[in-house]
Every structure is written in C-alpha cells, then in structure tokens.
Design a protein around this motif. Structure first.
Motif, short mmCIF file in Angstrom:
data_model
loop_
_atom_site.label_atom_id
_atom_site.label_comp_id
_atom_site.label_asym_id
_atom_site.label_seq_id
_atom_site.Cartn_x
_atom_site.Cartn_y
_atom_site.Cartn_z
N VAL A 1 -9.35 -11.31 2.85
CA VAL A 1 -10.04 -11.01 3.62
C VAL A 1 -9.81 -9.43 3.55
O VAL A 1 -8.42 -8.90 4.70
N VAL A 2 -10.59 -8.42 3.44
CA VAL A 2 -10.15 -7.12 2.89
C VAL A 2 -10.58 -6.32 4.74
O VAL A 2 -11.63 -6.01 4.38
N VAL A 3 -10.26 -5.74 5.34
CA VAL A 3 -11.15 -5.04 6.30
C VAL A 3 -10.77 -3.83 6.28
O VAL A 3 -9.01 -3.21 6.44
N ASN A 4 -11.39 -3.10 6.01
CA ASN A 4 -11.86 -1.13 5.47
C ASN A 4 -11.81 -0.52 6.93
O ASN A 4 -12.37 -1.30 8.06
N LYS A 5 -11.32 0.22 6.94
CA LYS A 5 -12.14 2.07 7.62
C LYS A 5 -10.73 1.55 8.91
O LYS A 5 -11.52 2.20 9.77
N VAL A 6 -9.56 0.81 8.33
CA VAL A 6 -8.96 1.01 9.66
C VAL A 6 -7.58 2.13 9.60
O VAL A 6 -7.20 2.36 7.87
N ASP A 7 -8.27 2.98 10.18
CA ASP A 7 -6.92 3.78 9.73
C ASP A 7 -6.38 4.78 10.93
O ASP A 7 -6.31 6.01 10.77
N ASN A 8 -6.76 4.06 12.30
CA ASN A 8 -5.58 4.90 13.48
C ASN A 8 -5.14 2.92 13.82
O ASN A 8 -5.73 2.03 13.57
N ASN A 9 -4.83 3.19 14.70
CA ASN A 9 -3.90 1.79 15.35
C ASN A 9 -4.51 1.00 16.36
O ASN A 9 -4.96 0.18 16.45
N GLN A 10 -5.65 1.67 16.82
CA GLN A 10 -6.66 0.83 17.70
C GLN A 10 -7.36 0.03 16.08
O GLN A 10 -7.65 -0.62 17.13
N ARG A 11 -7.89 0.79 15.43
CA ARG A 11 -8.59 -0.16 14.20
C ARG A 11 -7.93 -1.11 14.11
O ARG A 11 -7.91 -1.73 13.98
N LEU A 12 -6.32 -0.76 14.04
CA LEU A 12 -5.61 -2.00 13.03
C LEU A 12 -5.50 -2.98 14.57
O LEU A 12 -5.38 -4.02 13.63
N ASN A 13 -5.56 -2.39 16.02
CA ASN A 13 -5.47 -3.97 17.04
C ASN A 13 -6.71 -4.34 17.05
O ASN A 13 -7.03 -5.42 16.64
N ASP A 14 -7.88 -3.78 16.61
CA ASP A 14 -9.34 -4.44 16.46
C ASP A 14 -9.49 -5.69 15.32
O ASP A 14 -9.87 -6.01 15.52
N ALA A 15 -8.49 -4.81 14.03
CA ALA A 15 -8.75 -5.40 12.72
C ALA A 15 -8.37 -7.37 13.03
O ALA A 15 -8.92 -7.96 12.37
N SER A 16 -7.91 -7.66 14.47
CA SER A 16 -7.40 -8.38 14.53
C SER A 16 -8.03 -9.62 14.35
O SER A 16 -8.38 -10.88 14.57
#
Length: 433
Positions: free
Chosen positions: A116-131
């Motif tokens: 599963v490749v979560v794209n557009k993760v380019d800041n810490n907030q989005r890193l959290n959202d990816a979970s």
C-alpha cells in the motif's frame, strides 16, 4: 522470467508520477515519434542491480464513464494474475474512497505481494493522516511523495525482496517470441508454421506459468517458439485487452532471443507496436518485423518501399531491422520470417576478431575523428568486442568524456556497414586508455 511491478489504483492518485520516477522518464512520457502522441505505460527500471518492468495501469482505462470503475477492477484482476508485485497507490489528501475499498477487497484475496503506497505525504501532519490506510487490511503501508521522490528508496528495498530469481535455462536452442497487438494473426502464424502434424509440437510442461513453448524442428530450422497468442485465462478481458496483451508480451519478450513483431498491414504500425519495439531494443533482443495481411493491400510497384520507409522512420534511430511482408492466410513468405529470425540470432551471437575490428575501424576513425572539444583532440587508439549476450564494443581513447552522441551514432553506422548486425541492437562504450 521478467519481474513485473504493476502500479494500480483509482485515477489521479499519482500513478504516472511514480512510474516516471521509477523508470526515470521525464514529465512528458510522450514519444517524439511522428504520429505517436500516446503515453508509454510500461518501461524498465533498476534498483540495486535488480532489473524489472514497471507498468502504469492508468493508461489502460477506457474513457466511457459507465465502464470506468469496472475497467479499473478488471485491471487489478489482470495485475494480480500477471504481475510479480503490486503497488496499490492511494492518496493521503482524499483518504479512503469506495473505489479504494473495492480494490483492497480484490487485493486481500490475492496471493501476490501487495504494497500500500500512500502518496503526497510531504509533511508531518500528512504522515499522521496516512495511518488511516492500515484499515484497508493489507499490512504495512509505505508513505512517499512521488513528486519529490522521498520514500521511494525504502519502498523499493522491500519490493525487490519479493522478486523471483531468474531460473537457469539449460535449453540451448534459440528462442523466438511472436508478439504483437491482439488479432494481428499470431495464432494463425503459429498454426501455419507447425502445420497440422501435431507430433512435431512438444509443449514443454512447467517451463513457464503461461506462455506456451513449442519445439520447432523442420526444414532445417530448430528453435523454441514462445507463443503469447490466445492465452486468455479465466479473466474475462473486455475493456483491457490491450493491457492484458502488454503484460503477456513483456514476459515473453524478456525470455526470448529474437522478437518477431507482427503488425497489421491494414492498420499500419501503431504506438503500442513502437513501444514493444523499443522495449525489445532496450532489452538487447534481436528484432524481425513481420507485416501481416499484405494480401489485403492494394499494391503498385512502390507500395512495399513506401510502407518500409514509414516503419523505419517510426522506429528510428535503430532502423537496421529486417521487414518481411507476409500473408499468413495465403501462406506467403511465412518461412522467410523464420530465415530472417535465424539470421538475426546469428548476428546477435557474432564475434569479430580484434585484429579485423582494428583493421577496419581505425582507418575510418582516422579519416573522420571525433570533433575537438575546447581545443582538445580525442584520439581513439584501439577497439575490441566485449563478451556479452549481444554485440558490445569498447573503444579505448584518451578523452572518452568528450565523445558526443552523434559521433557514437556515426561509429555504430560504420560497424553496421562493415559487419552485418541487421536486427540486433549494438552497444558502444568509450573507455579511458
């Protein structure tokens, strides 16, 4: 067999961007050939000495709205059947959609490794959202930004662990693969070649999971024929017949020594044919072009020449390839295609003695030396053929870095003029002496 990595997912999650990054193609993945404005949807990639083929499934979805979602599902099913590893791409900004859920359902049932490749993760907030994507139930997730490339290294490190080792092949016979778009006449050609006396056909059990291998031995020719035709398995392939045939073609192509590329005389050479041709060239395979259905074309004295020029124009710069005009139905010149393939195979294995190479090439180089750069003159002292599965030549000189592409092309043309390498890609290296 080729390791194929298929990128699947709904539209606009960044599949093409990731594909471009893996295959190192630029933003415009449109070929510069006249009349070809279609994207390339498959290419070769390499990571830590492992080569593999990447397929961007986004290019294979039909445009009609009613079949849109069905086509994406169908593609996922084909990818599950044919690919070695599947990258399921999702978008952290949009989160999980119904179509993502549908795709995940299909992938959970598959036995293939899925990332599963979560794209557009380019800041810490989005890193959290990816979970949130752990809830798809497909195991570990890989966050990355296809645009900037961050995170792709970690993903590829894991992906290549799932590659199948290429089996050592103890069969020394030449392998010819008949490839081409659907309905171009591949099955008919194979039936015409092997005739109805089935005793000369020995499909070798267990050679590969899908392509049929036929042992051909008659009229003084003996080789293995890899048949990619008519191999539709349980998948009902409707919308994605092109995508399906590409998957099959890539597998056969990687395994063969010589590719017999069949094109349809009525339709002419199309973008997918050119893609297959360049993939064969990139993989250092011999190529014969077979123009089928020639009996359906109205001809005058110039027809063949014009058709041939058009093909050579579209496959340039590597256009030193045999082109055979045939009608499988009328059994016209079908054996000529085998003769051409066997000649190309010989050319692929050809070794030229070093003394002969130097006797021929050094005087040519002396008469036409590489252009001087910044007042420095390049002197080529010596040339030799390197051992390889296809012709490779090393030219030793004082300043290899100053030799530009046009001169390399000139050298290649002179090698082709003096030593017959028809149908075979040549590699040329300039090395420091």
């Amino acid at each position: 067999m080729s390791n194929i990595v298929a990128i699947v997912g709904r539209p606009n999650v960044g599949k093409s961007t990731l594909y471009n990054r893996l295959t190192e193609t630029r933003k415009a993945i449109v070929d510069d050939f006249s009349g070809v404005t279609r994207d390339r949807h498959y290419g070769t990639a390499e990571w830590t000495d492992k080569n593999f083929t990447v397929i961007d499934t986004g290019g294979y979805v039909a445009h009609s709205d009613d079949v849109f979602e069905a086509a994406i599902r169908e593609q996922v099913i084909i990818a599950i059947e044919e690919a070695t590893v599947i990258l399921f791409m999702v978008d952290v900004v949009t989160g999980i959609t119904d179509l993502d859920d549908d795709i995940a359902k299909l992938l959970r049932r598959s036995k293939k490794p899925v990332f599963v490749v979560v794209n557009k993760v380019d800041n810490n907030q989005r890193l959290n959202d990816a979970s949130i994507f752990y809830s798809l139930g497909l195991g570990e997730i890989y966050s990355l930004s296809a645009m900037s490339g961050s995170g792709t290294g970690e993903l590829l490190d894991e992906v290549i662990k799932h590659f199948e080792d290429e089996p050592e092949d103890d069969n020394q016979l030449p392998k010819y693969a008949i490839v081409g778009r659907p309905n171009v006449g591949k099955s008919s050609l194979i039936n015409a070649l092997i005739g109805k006396e089935r005793n000369i056909v020995t499909p070798i059990a267990g050679t590969t999971r899908d392509s049929i291998h036929i042992h051909y031995n008659q009229f003084g020719h003996e080789f293995m024929l890899i048949d990619t035709a008519g191999l539709r398995k349980k998948t009902k392939v409707k919308e994605n017949i092109e995508f399906y045939s590409v998957m099959r073609t890539i597998k056969a192509l990687e395994e063969a020594d010589v590719i017999i590329l069949m094109i349809d005389a009525v339709e002419g050479i199309e973008s997918q044919d050119i893609n297959i041709f360049h993939l064969a060239e990139k993989n250092k395979k011999g190529v014969v072009i077979l123009v089928n259905k020639w009996d359906l074309i109205e001809k005058n004295t110039k027809t063949t020449g014009v058709f041939e020029d058009t093909i050579r124009d579209k496959i340039a710069p590597f256009s030193d390839v045999p082109i055979v005009f045939t009608s499988v139905v009328e059994k016209q010149r079908i054996y000529k295609s085998l003769e051409a393939a066997s000649k190309v195979y010989e050319n692929k294995l050809k070794k030229i003695p070093t003394s002969k190479l130097n006797d021929v090439m050094l005087p040519i180089i002396e008469n036409y030396p590489p252009p001087a750069v910044k007042g420095k003159y390049v002197k080529i002292k010596y040339v030799t053929q390197i051992n390889g599965s296809s012709p490779m030549f090393a030219f030793f000189c004082n300043l290899p870095q100053y030799i530009k592409e046009p001169y390399k092309r000139f050298i290649e043309n002179k090698l082709r003029e003096n030593f017959d390498f028809t149908g075979v890609p040549i590699q040329i290296y300039f090395r420091q002496k």
